[in-house]
Scaffold this active site. Sequence first.
Site, mmCIF file in Angstrom:
data_model
loop_
_atom_site.group_PDB
_atom_site.id
_atom_site.type_symbol
_atom_site.label_atom_id
_atom_site.label_comp_id
_atom_site.label_asym_id
_atom_site.label_seq_id
_atom_site.Cartn_x
_atom_site.Cartn_y
_atom_site.Cartn_z
ATOM 1 N N HIS A 213 -32.517 -20.468 -46.208
ATOM 2 C CA HIS A 213 -32.249 -21.876 -46.522
ATOM 3 C C HIS A 213 -32.803 -22.247 -47.894
ATOM 4 O O HIS A 213 -33.787 -21.649 -48.357
ATOM 5 C CB HIS A 213 -32.969 -22.793 -45.510
ATOM 6 C CG HIS A 213 -32.418 -22.789 -44.129
ATOM 7 N ND1 HIS A 213 -33.229 -22.695 -43.018
ATOM 8 C CD2 HIS A 213 -31.149 -22.890 -43.670
ATOM 9 C CE1 HIS A 213 -32.480 -22.750 -41.921
ATOM 10 N NE2 HIS A 213 -31.214 -22.854 -42.292
ATOM 11 N N CYS B 261 -39.354 -27.156 -41.018
ATOM 12 C CA CYS B 261 -38.302 -26.940 -39.998
ATOM 13 C C CYS B 261 -38.717 -27.408 -38.609
ATOM 14 O O CYS B 261 -37.865 -27.610 -37.747
ATOM 15 C CB CYS B 261 -37.869 -25.488 -39.976
ATOM 16 S SG CYS B 261 -39.186 -24.341 -39.761
#
Length: 260
Positions: free
Chosen positions: A167, A254
Amino acid sequence: MHVTSFQATKAIVRGISASFRDAIVMHPTAEPIDVDRARLQHAAYVHALRSAGLAVDELPPLDTYPDACFVEDCGLVASGTALVTRPGAPSRVGETDSIAERLSKSHRVERTSAPATIDGGDCLCIGRTWFIGNSARTNSDGARRVCEVFGPLGYTVVEVSVEGMLHLKCVCSRIDGRTVLVAEGTLDLALFTGLEVVMIPREEAYAANAVVVNGTAIVAKGYPYTRAALERRGLRIIELALTEIAKADGSLTCMSILLD
Ligand code: CIR
């Protein structure tokens, strides 16, 4: 010293699934995930969020979804609006319904449909700009969806090519509305023209993903340069051990959705 950081009042988190050992990993290691230790590390994370002044709403674990503790990937929030994503990993799509249900209690909720895919880990909001990583998980339709939802609220969307990592936020994160923490040599800094960039050495890249909120910086343990760089800005530092979370390709941002 005048300390600036992102401000928030609440956080959504979700406990570690019983199946966490089956979490998706890009590069599996021989060492299995210790689920009990992961739970302790997650509990320390929740404690750190509370100590940063956030009211933490803990959703129950979803045992059939190994990656469900990584709630960030399921929802983007800004200016009172929430965009529930459609995660790029098919095994994670079912995590979103309970996130939508929770967000709808406090926010106007929009959803994402095929062919768009979005993982929140690719979505970095700095001030009025959403930087959206174009990765194996998030596609251009996903970036367009972010633009459709947040554009009318005054946000600009900038797409960023993400290669060789999961990511965008594996190598950067927000400090405040005009400052970004970035690992050296990972992104084209022209992207961040007009923003202040706090650069950390590439060997500390894992620590470029930090939760900075309400004057506190929650950082991965064992990255002294990053710690010192954030400390110099007057931020209160909380270091967390993340060994088991990292084995599942997770890091700090996250594990929560911060609410404005
Ligand atoms: C996954 O591959 O989807 C999870 N094992 C890790 C997700 C980490 N999410 C994030 O950094 N935003």
